[in-house]
Each structure stands twice: as C-alpha cells, then as structure tokens.
Design a protein around this motif. Structure first.
Motif, short mmCIF file in Angstrom:
data_model
loop_
_atom_site.label_atom_id
_atom_site.label_comp_id
_atom_site.label_asym_id
_atom_site.label_seq_id
_atom_site.Cartn_x
_atom_site.Cartn_y
_atom_site.Cartn_z
N LEU A 263 -0.56 2.67 9.39
CA LEU A 263 0.41 1.97 8.53
C LEU A 263 1.18 2.97 7.67
N LEU A 264 0.49 4.06 7.26
CA LEU A 264 1.14 5.07 6.43
C LEU A 264 2.31 5.73 7.16
N GLU A 265 2.32 5.64 8.50
CA GLU A 265 3.40 6.23 9.29
C GLU A 265 4.55 5.26 9.50
N GLU A 266 4.34 4.00 9.12
CA GLU A 266 5.37 2.98 9.40
C GLU A 266 6.51 3.08 8.38
N ASP A 267 7.72 2.87 8.87
CA ASP A 267 8.90 2.98 8.00
C ASP A 267 8.85 2.03 6.80
N PHE A 268 8.41 0.80 7.06
CA PHE A 268 8.48 -0.18 5.97
C PHE A 268 7.50 0.14 4.85
N VAL A 269 6.46 0.92 5.15
CA VAL A 269 5.55 1.37 4.09
C VAL A 269 6.15 2.59 3.39
N LYS A 270 6.64 3.53 4.20
CA LYS A 270 7.14 4.79 3.67
C LYS A 270 8.27 4.60 2.65
N LYS A 271 9.09 3.57 2.86
CA LYS A 271 10.25 3.41 1.97
C LYS A 271 9.84 2.88 0.59
N ASN A 272 8.58 2.50 0.43
CA ASN A 272 8.12 2.01 -0.86
C ASN A 272 7.02 2.93 -1.40
N PRO A 273 7.41 3.88 -2.29
CA PRO A 273 6.45 4.91 -2.75
C PRO A 273 5.19 4.29 -3.36
N GLY A 274 5.34 3.15 -4.04
CA GLY A 274 4.17 2.49 -4.63
C GLY A 274 3.17 2.06 -3.56
N TRP A 275 3.69 1.55 -2.46
CA TRP A 275 2.82 1.11 -1.38
C TRP A 275 2.09 2.29 -0.76
N VAL A 276 2.82 3.40 -0.59
CA VAL A 276 2.22 4.60 0.00
C VAL A 276 1.05 5.06 -0.87
N GLU A 277 1.29 5.04 -2.17
CA GLU A 277 0.26 5.48 -3.12
C GLU A 277 -1.00 4.60 -3.00
N GLU A 278 -0.78 3.27 -2.98
CA GLU A 278 -1.91 2.34 -2.90
C GLU A 278 -2.67 2.52 -1.59
N LEU A 279 -1.92 2.62 -0.50
CA LEU A 279 -2.55 2.72 0.81
C LEU A 279 -3.31 4.04 0.94
N THR A 280 -2.74 5.10 0.37
CA THR A 280 -3.42 6.40 0.39
C THR A 280 -4.74 6.30 -0.36
N LEU A 281 -4.71 5.61 -1.50
CA LEU A 281 -5.94 5.42 -2.28
C LEU A 281 -6.98 4.66 -1.46
N MET A 282 -6.53 3.61 -0.74
CA MET A 282 -7.44 2.81 0.06
C MET A 282 -8.13 3.66 1.13
N VAL A 283 -7.31 4.45 1.84
CA VAL A 283 -7.85 5.28 2.91
C VAL A 283 -8.78 6.35 2.34
N LYS A 284 -8.46 6.83 1.13
CA LYS A 284 -9.27 7.88 0.51
C LYS A 284 -10.64 7.33 0.05
N THR A 285 -10.59 6.19 -0.64
CA THR A 285 -11.85 5.62 -1.16
C THR A 285 -12.66 4.94 -0.07
N LYS A 286 -11.99 4.61 1.05
CA LYS A 286 -12.65 3.93 2.17
C LYS A 286 -13.30 2.62 1.74
N GLN A 287 -12.68 1.95 0.77
CA GLN A 287 -13.22 0.68 0.31
C GLN A 287 -12.19 -0.42 0.46
N LYS A 288 -12.66 -1.59 0.82
CA LYS A 288 -11.76 -2.74 0.86
C LYS A 288 -12.39 -3.89 0.07
N ALA A 289 -11.60 -4.93 -0.20
CA ALA A 289 -12.14 -6.09 -0.91
C ALA A 289 -11.29 -7.31 -0.61
#
Lengths: 420, 420
Positions: free
Chosen positions: B366-392
């Motif tokens: 998803l981090l490679e998808e254009d619609f995510v990349k154009k929204n810096p806030g989303w990139v930040e959140e998704l990066t955090l998710m992948v880093k912490t490896k936690q979901k809820a």
C-alpha cells in the motif's frame, strides 16, 4: 413516451410468451387469490388452536427451554445468583456454577414440537479446581458484563463483549461459548441478554411494524427494502393484510420480486437473509409467523444446502438448541425450487449443475435427519436429488426470461398449491 | 420506572467515567457543533467550485471514461452499433467488435483526479477468427440481452444474465467480463445497463431520499436502518441537514452508533457496506457526496485492509477503472482508528493484534500506491503500522466501555478535527 410504450408492447409480442413452459396454464389472478385466501385462513385457524409447548408433552426425559425475559428479570436473576454464591463462599464452601450441558448427547429432537430441544443434564463448574477455574472466572465476568448491559439498557455484539476483557477471554470463541452457557443458566434467550448479532436480512411487502419506536411501512421501502433490526425486543406492532410470507434464500430472487412488486399482485411479505440464516432474521420470521398467523412458503435453491437452510429456519441449529422455541418457525412449506421441478419445468440440462461428492454426502446425511424423515414429500424430493445427482439455483429459471420467476413460476406454484 | 431510572443513574456514577482516557478533554457539544459547521461549509464551498473532470486536463495520453446514460440512449447506441455491423457484413467485410482494453497496462492513476482511469487502447474482436469467435458471439448475445432489458425497463443481476444462456457463456466469469467490455464499448456505466449487484449496505441518520418512488426518512428507520437500494438510477430527491457523512467499515460499530442515535447529537448520515464495499454502496456514497456536498469521514479498522477499503471508496478498484468517475468518492478523510490512535488512546496491549506476514506485505504494498503516497499523513500512519507490526479493530475501543466509541472517541476526534 408514446413511442416508448409502443416499443415495449411490440417487444412483448416478440417474446412469444405462449412458448414459455406452462404460461398457458395460468388462471386469472382472482382465482389464485381465492386459493391463497383459503390457504391463509386454514393456516391461521391451525395457528390459533393451541400451540404445543414442551410442558404439554409428558416426555420421559425432562427437557429444558429458555424464555424471553425482561431486562429487569435478567438483572434480578443475576443478582440472586450472585447472592447465592456469596453465601456459599461465606459459609466456607467456595462456589460452583451449575451449568446446563449443551453437548449433542444432551440434545433431543421432539417430533411433536418439530424441533431440537435440550435435555436436563447439568455440569458443575467449581472455582476451586484447576481444570475449571478459568471457565468459572469467565462465567463470573460475563455475568457482570450482562448485568451492566441490563442497567444501561443498551445492546452490544458478541465482538464488543469479547473486547471488554481480551486478557481474560483470550479469544472470542471462549466468551461466545460462555455467553451461551449463561443464557441456559439464567433460562433466558440470548436476545434477552441484550447481546445481538449483526443483521443481514431484509424485508419488503405487506407489513407494517415498529423498529425502536419508528413505524415502518414495508410497502414503501422501494426496491432496497427494510434492513431487519438486530434487536428483536425493540420490534413490535406488526400489522399485515398479507396472505402468506415468502421466505427467499438468495438476494437475486429477492431483488426480482421486490422490483416487480410481487406483493401487490399476491399480497405477501417477502423476506431474505441473503444466504445462511442469521439469528436476527430467524427471530423476525418467527415473530411474523406468531403475531400475524400467516403460512410461510420457502423458495430455495434445489440443492442440499437449500434444504438445510430451510431446516435451520424450521427446527433450529444444534448449537442453539436451548433456544429452539424462540428461534424456529414451525411448519414452513417447501415451495421450490424442488428437484422434481427441474423436469416438470423443463429446466434445460445446461442450467443444471452436477452435484459434487460433498453435495451428495450432505444430501444423504439429510435423509437421516428426523426433520426430513417426518415429511414423506421431502424424503421423496431429496431421494430424487441424490439419485439424479443434479442441482439447480433459483436463478436457473431466468433461462426462460428474467421475469419468469415472478410472472409464471411462482403464480403457477401458488395456483396449484404446489408446496410440501 | 422511577426505580429503574434511579438505578441507571447510580450505575453511571459507579462507572467512574472520569477515569476513561480523555473523557475530561471533551468540550460541550455546542463547541464541537461549531467546529463541524465550519468544516461542513468549507467542504461544501470546495465542492461547489468546479470539480475537475478528465476533459479539463491536457493529458499526454488520452483517457476514456464512461457516463450514466438513459435507457433510451443505451438502446439507440446498441441499435446504431448493430446497424453498423449489419452494413459491414452486407458489404462483404464480415464484422468485428472494437473493444476498449481493460488490462492493467491500459490503466492510469491521475493524481489531479485522485482516481484510476482507463487509457485509450482498443482491441479488435473479429467474428471470423478461431481465437475470438466465441468471445465475439458472447458480446453479440450480451448486447441483445441488454437491449431487451432496456425495452422492458427492468433490472437483473449478473447471475440472471448468465443463466439466460448457460450453453453459450459456460461459466459466469465469461459473461461478467464481456458485460464490463460492453459497458466500455457503449461508453456507459454498468448501472446504465440495468445490471445490478446485490446490495448489502445500510444507511441511517439525517437523510431523506426516494427509493423507486417511495420517500424514505432515515431518521425513522429504527436501529436496523434502511437497506441501500441495488439500483442507483431509482434513487433521488436527496435532502439532508447533516454536517458530515460517517462511513463505517463494520456493522458492530454501525449498530452502536445507530442505537445511540449518534446522528441526533452530531447531525450526520451513517453508512456501512458491512466489510468490503459493494458497488451499490459506493454509488450511493458518491451520490450523497455530490448532491449534498458533505464531507466524508471514515471509521475503519487500524489494519492494512481498513486502509484498502478506504481506498476502494476513494479511488476505485482496478477492475472497474473505466467507471471510476461514478464509483468513487473523492476526498474521504481518514478519521480513525489510525495506528497512532493505539498509543494516543492507550488501547491496552492485549486488545492489539500482531500483524501476520501477509498483513505486513499488504501494508508495504500500500505504501507504494499512488493514492497513499499523495497524502503524507497517510504515509506516516501506515509506516507506523508496519513498524509496530500491530493492528486493532474498531471494537477494541469497547475495552473502555461499550459506549466509549460514541460517547468519547468520536466526539473528541470531531472536536480536535483529528482526521487526515
């Protein structure tokens, strides 16, 4: 506009409708309506004659059933239980929960009631025991949470319940199982506990009812219909001038009937759970049947799963047999699509599907089930299915035109009283 | 009654609500409503300024889009096409269909429009060719069936369409694929062809609309809500005094908000497709956004699939990119539950789930998808998710009480304008 009308008329002529199987056998609607009227009133008379309950039968084994309880009763039942436990602890005896067993050896099919009920075996769940300490702790916690729901008078899902104490429950199957135990212990239905399942059913047609205080007229719900509410305890004031309830397995058939406003031609209520019946739709169907005293006709696929779905509406699933009285709708008629319809309605070979090994096994297993055996017509149909090894979906009728279902097949079925 | 009321009050005191994370930061509703009012009107102003369309952009590659066409236009387009083919045959040239290519190499993400569109590559589908004779025959048959639907003015499902000629289509994937081809060829949306998908979405809250001629008031739909109609062309007359649309991923959260009548406290329209977005719900959401000019806030699980679902609503699925203009709702805000919320709202460790290998891969993709990349806030959140490896899940909020979602989490999110 006039041009469009002309076009449409022409297209109807082009259709060569007379060639459609059995179209020419259809009598005028007024004749079919008379047939339905007499069916509906005989069914209503049968319903008003006293419905058998467990207590009417002198069964050798004692059976257990749960009832709908008010929130206040659930609350006070929990409070009494907790007081009893506190006394037991204070007197130095520790405590145990006395939990009805829900295993299959404790289940019984009662032919007079036409549903599965629970026998009276109980299991002790002591706190001071390594093997049951976890389960009795979970039981205490669930009781506490239910007590909280009673006081707040709100509804939650099983998933919500699980998340209130993930550390204790570990996974949802554990809190779900104890929730069913608690229903049995308190002698009330799961909906009385204000724990609800997500709804997926829809209803359309000649029905007016109240959902959480709002009056809903299901003849004015367009094509989408009204979503069936998840909490049956806030459903009430049902009124209807329908002659029957049409229970449909799949949404494709539901959409066809809703768009054609089939319920205006033949006054009925059309309901579907879009596949596997969920608890909300089963409760809703039963409530309609009981309050409106209407016959229920089922339209399912001609395969073992169609019949299985019919059976879940009719006599319940084994997992929730303790609540079969509230969840089941007795005396559902199998209208179609039945295995014998495939030849009778000349469904072309290429619209029939070969049954898989698994299908055939499921079909044979169903032939051993009590609820099938007690209906000779069903046995005959199912035997035919297993013999021919062919199945067909409701949608197979589209082979004769998109509206064949609503314009020929169903009206003819009704006219011929062709249900089992 | 009085006793019950007293009990309920006492229970609220017992709750020790002040201990709930952030409950004390909530301002009075009037303050939050003012914040929403200004958000809603700025969003509406943005909407009324001209919406970009494909033709406004001078793209180096020419792109193709379909439009909603009336039944009469679809009918006459089919008739012209058939006349052209007849001429071609009569002049001794046989015939070919000229079919837009729908492969991924012919797709393009357009950042200005924030959705995927189709480029202009076409493929010839000649009848007199061994490799394409079957497909061109199927194409001709589908055109004929659609023409029939236009004249009868009825809606059918893809499954119905398949069953009208099983012998030719062999399996449903073949008739489905050609149906999409036919949409592209005729330059119209699939709903213009009167072929509909089964609906599973529901809507409740401050919305009035007409469904097939019936006026529906979604504040009077109880807890079950109104089932979203499968055929968007019969939906109209939308009116609303809502300040925003709340798009909810799962039904458990939807049920909570519907029971609490959240839309009365904060005027909004609540909609859910109960999981994966279906075409009917996507069309309905877009229609609300366009006609009512309301901002859309999304409440999804904090996992890669939550974001993926958001993206399908927002910029479409690749399979139906030819119709992205009608199926997508631009500018959906990600309200929650976001990866950063897990710490911020102190979601306990045991209510978070470890991400699987597959989850992590999906997140990285998803981090490679254009619609995510154009929204810096989303990139930040998704990066955090992948880093912490936690979901809820959204339901994890129930750990603070069943009504934490509607009483603290959402109001605070709105008050803080905490969306991305």
């Amino acid at each position: 506009m006039a041009a469009e009308k002309k076009k449409r008329r022409r297209s109807e002529d082009d259709d060569d409708d007379a060639a459609l199987p059995f179209k020419n056998r259809l009598k005028p609607d007024s004749v079919i309506l008379q047939i339905l009227q007499s069916f509906s009133s005989s069914s209503s008379a049968a319903s008003t004659s006293k419905t058998l309950t467990l207590s009417d039968l002198s069964l050798s084994t004692t059976c257990r059933e749960v009832a709908d309880l008010s929130l206040t009763s659930v609350q006070s039942t929990i409070e009494s239980l907790v007081l009893k436990i506190a006394k037991s602890i204070l007197s130095g005896n520790g405590f145990s929960f006395d939990v009805p067993s829900r295993t299959s050896t404790n289940q019984l099919y009662v032919p007079e009631l036409d549903r599965i009920v629970l026998k009276d075996k109980n299991t002790l769940r002591p706190f001071a025991n390594v093997s049951s300490v976890r389960k009795s702790t979970i039981t205490a916690r669930i009781l506490q949470l239910i007590h909280q729901l009673c006081m707040k008078n709100i509804h939650v899902t099983k998933r919500d319940l699980f998340y209130t104490d993930v550390k204790l429950f570990q996974d949802q199957s554990q809190s779900d199982a104890v929730l069913d135990d608690v229903s049995c212990m308190l002698g009330c239905t799961r909906s009385s506990l204000n724990v609800i399942a997500a709804e997926k059913g829809v209803v359309v047609g000649r029905l007016i009812f109240s959902d959480n205080g709002d009056m809903i007229d299901c003849t004015k719900m367009g094509m989408g219909g009204k979503a069936i509410p998840p909490n049956i305890d806030r459903v009430g004031d049902m009124q209807s001038d329908a002659m029957f309830i049409l229970l449909v397995e799949k949404d494709a058939a539901y959409i066809r009937l809703a768009e054609d406003r089939f319920y205006n031609r033949f006054p009925c209520i059309i309901v579907t759970a879009k596949g596997q019946p969920d608890v909300a739709t089963r409760l809703f169907l039963r409530k309609m049947k009981v309050e409106l005293k209407l016959p229920v006709l089922a339209l399912v696929d001609s395969d073992p799963y169609g019949l299985k779905i019919l059976s879940v509406y009719g006599c319940g699933s084994k997992n929730m047999s303790y609540d079969s009285a509230n969840l089941t709708t007795p005396d559902i008629k199998w209208l179609g699509v039945r295995p014998s319809d495939l030849d009778k309605y000349k469904i072309p070979e290429q619209c029939r599907l070969p049954m898989t090994e698994q299908d055939i096994k499921t079909g044979k297993d169903l032939l051993e089930e009590d609820f099938v055996k007690k209906n000779p017509g069903w046995v005959e149909e199912l035997t035919l299915m297993v013999k021919t090894k062919q199945k067909a979906e409701i949608q197979a009728l589209s082979t004769f035109g998109f509206q064949y279902l609503s314009e020929v097949y169903l009206p003819l079925k009704l006219q011929q009283k062709d249900w089992l």
